[in-house]
Design a protein around this motif. Sequence first.
Motif, PDB file in Angstrom:
ATOM      1  N   GLU A  33      76.659  -0.145  15.768  1.00  0.00           N
ATOM      2  CA  GLU A  33      77.393   0.550  16.826  1.00  0.00           C
ATOM      3  C   GLU A  33      76.876   1.980  16.999  1.00  0.00           C
ATOM      4  OE1 GLU A  33      80.415   0.656  19.828  1.00  0.00           O
ATOM      5  OE2 GLU A  33      79.233  -0.895  18.820  1.00  0.00           O
ATOM      6  N   ALA A  34      76.599   2.654  15.903  1.00  0.00           N
ATOM      7  CA  ALA A  34      76.082   4.022  15.987  1.00  0.00           C
ATOM      8  C   ALA A  34      74.727   4.059  16.677  1.00  0.00           C
ATOM      9  CB  ALA A  34      75.984   4.620  14.591  1.00  0.00           C
ATOM     10  N   LEU A  35      73.852   3.126  16.329  1.00  0.00           N
ATOM     11  CA  LEU A  35      72.521   3.095  16.939  1.00  0.00           C
ATOM     12  C   LEU A  35      72.606   2.747  18.422  1.00  0.00           C
ATOM     13  CD1 LEU A  35      70.571   1.272  14.095  1.00  0.00           C
ATOM     14  CD2 LEU A  35      70.513   3.708  14.638  1.00  0.00           C
ATOM     15  N   ARG A  36      73.527   1.869  18.773  1.00  0.00           N
ATOM     16  CA  ARG A  36      73.676   1.471  20.182  1.00  0.00           C
ATOM     17  C   ARG A  36      74.173   2.633  21.029  1.00  0.00           C
ATOM     18  NH1 ARG A  36      77.544  -0.145  23.703  1.00  0.00           N
ATOM     19  NH2 ARG A  36      79.232   0.110  22.198  1.00  0.00           N
ATOM     20  N   ARG A  37      75.094   3.400  20.482  1.00  0.00           N
ATOM     21  CA  ARG A  37      75.731   4.437  21.282  1.00  0.00           C
ATOM     22  C   ARG A  37      75.025   5.789  21.219  1.00  0.00           C
ATOM     23  NH1 ARG A  37      82.065   3.411  20.019  1.00  0.00           N
ATOM     24  NH2 ARG A  37      82.333   5.099  21.547  1.00  0.00           N
ATOM     25  N   ALA A  38      74.440   6.111  20.095  1.00  0.00           N
ATOM     26  CA  ALA A  38      73.759   7.409  19.984  1.00  0.00           C
ATOM     27  C   ALA A  38      72.280   7.321  20.337  1.00  0.00           C
ATOM     28  CB  ALA A  38      73.917   7.960  18.561  1.00  0.00           C
ATOM     29  N   ARG A  39      71.692   6.124  20.237  1.00  0.00           N
ATOM     30  CA  ARG A  39      70.255   5.919  20.503  1.00  0.00           C
ATOM     31  C   ARG A  39      69.414   7.034  19.864  1.00  0.00           C
ATOM     32  NH1 ARG A  39      69.645   1.756  23.782  1.00  0.00           N
ATOM     33  NH2 ARG A  39      71.364   1.116  25.143  1.00  0.00           N
ATOM     34  N   PRO A  40      69.491   7.149  18.553  1.00  0.00           N
ATOM     35  CA  PRO A  40      68.907   8.339  17.913  1.00  0.00           C
ATOM     36  C   PRO A  40      67.387   8.316  17.802  1.00  0.00           C
ATOM     37  CG  PRO A  40      69.761   6.845  16.253  1.00  0.00           C
ATOM     38  CD  PRO A  40      70.159   6.268  17.589  1.00  0.00           C
ATOM     39  N   GLU A  41      66.813   9.474  17.998  1.00  0.00           N
ATOM     40  CA  GLU A  41      65.409   9.714  17.670  1.00  0.00           C
ATOM     41  C   GLU A  41      65.301  10.531  16.388  1.00  0.00           C
ATOM     42  OE1 GLU A  41      63.494  11.519  20.981  1.00  0.00           O
ATOM     43  OE2 GLU A  41      63.881   9.829  22.342  1.00  0.00           O
ATOM     44  N   ARG A  42      66.297  11.379  16.146  1.00  0.00           N
ATOM     45  CA  ARG A  42      66.343  12.180  14.916  1.00  0.00           C
ATOM     46  C   ARG A  42      67.649  11.894  14.190  1.00  0.00           C
ATOM     47  NH1 ARG A  42      63.385  16.866  14.186  1.00  0.00           N
ATOM     48  NH2 ARG A  42      65.213  18.093  13.629  1.00  0.00           N
ATOM     49  N   VAL A  43      67.536  11.447  12.944  1.00  0.00           N
ATOM     50  CA  VAL A  43      68.692  11.101  12.118  1.00  0.00           C
ATOM     51  C   VAL A  43      68.709  12.002  10.895  1.00  0.00           C
ATOM     52  CG1 VAL A  43      69.799   9.304  10.733  1.00  0.00           C
ATOM     53  CG2 VAL A  43      68.666   8.696  12.881  1.00  0.00           C
ATOM     54  N   LEU A  44      69.840  12.613  10.643  1.00  0.00           N
ATOM     55  CA  LEU A  44      70.044  13.382   9.427  1.00  0.00           C
ATOM     56  C   LEU A  44      70.992  12.609   8.531  1.00  0.00           C
ATOM     57  CD1 LEU A  44      70.119  15.933   7.575  1.00  0.00           C
ATOM     58  CD2 LEU A  44      72.019  16.744   9.013  1.00  0.00           C
ATOM     59  N   GLU A  45      70.597  12.382   7.286  1.00  0.00           N
ATOM     60  CA  GLU A  45      71.526  11.823   6.308  1.00  0.00           C
ATOM     61  C   GLU A  45      71.807  12.869   5.247  1.00  0.00           C
ATOM     62  OE1 GLU A  45      72.674   7.939   3.658  1.00  0.00           O
ATOM     63  OE2 GLU A  45      70.651   8.044   4.482  1.00  0.00           O
ATOM     64  N   ILE A  46      73.088  13.058   4.976  1.00  0.00           N
ATOM     65  CA  ILE A  46      73.528  13.990   3.946  1.00  0.00           C
ATOM     66  C   ILE A  46      73.878  13.185   2.701  1.00  0.00           C
ATOM     67  CG2 ILE A  46      75.228  15.754   3.331  1.00  0.00           C
ATOM     68  CD1 ILE A  46      75.613  16.214   6.356  1.00  0.00           C
ATOM     69  N   GLY A  47      73.287  13.552   1.583  1.00  0.00           N
ATOM     70  CA  GLY A  47      73.551  12.851   0.333  1.00  0.00           C
ATOM     71  C   GLY A  47      73.097  11.410   0.329  1.00  0.00           C
ATOM     72  N   PRO A  48      71.852  11.116   0.691  1.00  0.00           N
ATOM     73  CA  PRO A  48      71.396   9.723   0.743  1.00  0.00           C
ATOM     74  C   PRO A  48      71.200   9.080  -0.618  1.00  0.00           C
ATOM     75  CG  PRO A  48      69.559  11.188   1.188  1.00  0.00           C
ATOM     76  CD  PRO A  48      70.793  12.050   1.132  1.00  0.00           C
ATOM     77  N   GLY A  49      71.207   9.876  -1.696  1.00  0.00           N
ATOM     78  CA  GLY A  49      70.999   9.299  -3.022  1.00  0.00           C
ATOM     79  C   GLY A  49      69.660   8.585  -3.099  1.00  0.00           C
ATOM     80  N   PRO A  50      69.647   7.317  -3.564  1.00  0.00           N
ATOM     81  CA  PRO A  50      68.379   6.585  -3.682  1.00  0.00           C
ATOM     82  C   PRO A  50      67.905   5.952  -2.378  1.00  0.00           C
ATOM     83  CG  PRO A  50      70.155   5.236  -4.529  1.00  0.00           C
ATOM     84  CD  PRO A  50      70.767   6.576  -4.164  1.00  0.00           C
ATOM     85  N   GLY A  51      68.642   6.152  -1.287  1.00  0.00           N
ATOM     86  CA  GLY A  51      68.175   5.641   0.006  1.00  0.00           C
ATOM     87  C   GLY A  51      68.752   4.310   0.415  1.00  0.00           C
ATOM     88  N   THR A  52      69.944   3.986  -0.040  1.00  0.00           N
ATOM     89  CA  THR A  52      70.562   2.700   0.269  1.00  0.00           C
ATOM     90  C   THR A  52      70.716   2.468   1.764  1.00  0.00           C
ATOM     91  OG1 THR A  52      71.800   2.870  -1.799  1.00  0.00           O
ATOM     92  CG2 THR A  52      72.567   1.240  -0.204  1.00  0.00           C
ATOM     93  N   ASN A  53      71.045   3.511   2.512  1.00  0.00           N
ATOM     94  CA  ASN A  53      71.316   3.346   3.943  1.00  0.00           C
ATOM     95  C   ASN A  53      70.064   3.216   4.807  1.00  0.00           C
ATOM     96  OD1 ASN A  53      74.118   3.418   3.671  1.00  0.00           O
ATOM     97  ND2 ASN A  53      74.172   5.640   3.769  1.00  0.00           N
ATOM     98  N   LEU A  54      68.897   3.449   4.231  1.00  0.00           N
ATOM     99  CA  LEU A  54      67.678   3.361   5.035  1.00  0.00           C
ATOM    100  C   LEU A  54      67.451   1.960   5.581  1.00  0.00           C
ATOM    101  CD1 LEU A  54      67.241   6.144   3.659  1.00  0.00           C
ATOM    102  CD2 LEU A  54      64.808   5.597   3.588  1.00  0.00           C
ATOM    103  N   ALA A  55      68.011   0.976   4.933  1.00  0.00           N
ATOM    104  CA  ALA A  55      67.856  -0.407   5.395  1.00  0.00           C
ATOM    105  C   ALA A  55      68.469  -0.619   6.772  1.00  0.00           C
ATOM    106  CB  ALA A  55      68.499  -1.360   4.393  1.00  0.00           C
ATOM    107  N   HIS A  56      69.357   0.263   7.185  1.00  0.00           N
ATOM    108  CA  HIS A  56      70.051   0.099   8.464  1.00  0.00           C
ATOM    109  C   HIS A  56      69.391   0.873   9.604  1.00  0.00           C
ATOM    110  CE1 HIS A  56      73.318  -1.877   6.352  1.00  0.00           C
ATOM    111  NE2 HIS A  56      73.345  -0.873   5.499  1.00  0.00           N
ATOM    112  N   LEU A  57      68.323   1.606   9.321  1.00  0.00           N
ATOM    113  CA  LEU A  57      67.679   2.426  10.347  1.00  0.00           C
ATOM    114  C   LEU A  57      66.414   1.756  10.865  1.00  0.00           C
ATOM    115  CD1 LEU A  57      68.016   5.962   8.728  1.00  0.00           C
ATOM    116  CD2 LEU A  57      69.445   4.953  10.518  1.00  0.00           C
ATOM    117  N   PRO A  58      66.148   1.864  12.156  1.00  0.00           N
ATOM    118  CA  PRO A  58      64.936   1.264  12.718  1.00  0.00           C
ATOM    119  C   PRO A  58      63.706   2.105  12.418  1.00  0.00           C
ATOM    120  CG  PRO A  58      66.136   2.419  14.436  1.00  0.00           C
ATOM    121  CD  PRO A  58      66.980   2.516  13.191  1.00  0.00           C
ATOM    122  N   GLU A  59      62.567   1.443  12.355  1.00  0.00           N
ATOM    123  CA  GLU A  59      61.312   2.184  12.200  1.00  0.00           C
ATOM    124  C   GLU A  59      61.117   3.116  13.400  1.00  0.00           C
ATOM    125  OE1 GLU A  59      57.742   0.110  11.275  1.00  0.00           O
ATOM    126  OE2 GLU A  59      58.780  -1.430  10.106  1.00  0.00           O
ATOM    127  N   GLY A  60      60.478   4.230  13.136  1.00  0.00           N
ATOM    128  CA  GLY A  60      60.138   5.136  14.222  1.00  0.00           C
ATOM    129  C   GLY A  60      61.055   6.325  14.364  1.00  0.00           C
TER     130      GLY A  60
END
Length: 208
Positions: A33-60
């Motif tokens: 839903e976030a990707l559909r509505r924000a259509r991000p080109e630049r994403v900031l993650e605060i406190g990503p730790g080991p990078g668990t959430n990267l699996a949900h982001l598109p390449e590019g």
Amino acid sequence: MLWRKRLFAHLYPGLSARHEALVAERKRALFREALRRARPERVLEIGPGPGTNLAHLPEGVAYLALEPNPFFHPRLREEARKRGLALTLLPGRAEAIPLPGGSVDLVVATLVLCSVADPEKAIEEVHRVLRPGGAYLFLEHVAAPKGAPLRLLQEAATPFFVFFGDGCHPNRKTLAQIQARFPRVEAEAFSLPLPVVAPHVAGLAFKE
């Protein structure tokens, strides 16, 4: 202390595995839903730790990560490399994000506001760096209702969590703090079968 940060970074993937399994479907839907509505080109993650959430982001996408625990950095770099994401590690804390105002399309912070020193200031910084129309994706454990037995347990357990959990506070009223800064918030409260940190909220907040 550095030894506590090192220990936390070592233990966190194992400690968080059950939580990640419990929120996996909800998190996938939230990112879609976030990707559909924000259509991000630049994403900031605060406190990503080991990078668990990267699996949900598109390449590019340009992926900016503010992770104050340096012992997470090697795993975060490796995860970004595997996912084909260009990683920029930012110094600093959530309360003072080193980015210009209105410079990112999406801010991601999951299980973060429990451990920052000043959650209201961190939320203000999230609002500042988002562009108008940008989205803030959050998923946090929160305080049980005042007077409930679980809330009493959370209050008693907070010093232990702060010391061993890299500053984690299980007794914070996080959703109210987000709503105080973002007039437009779409959130869901839910509970997980976990001791002490069962109550959760997740959702999207939009900058007008």
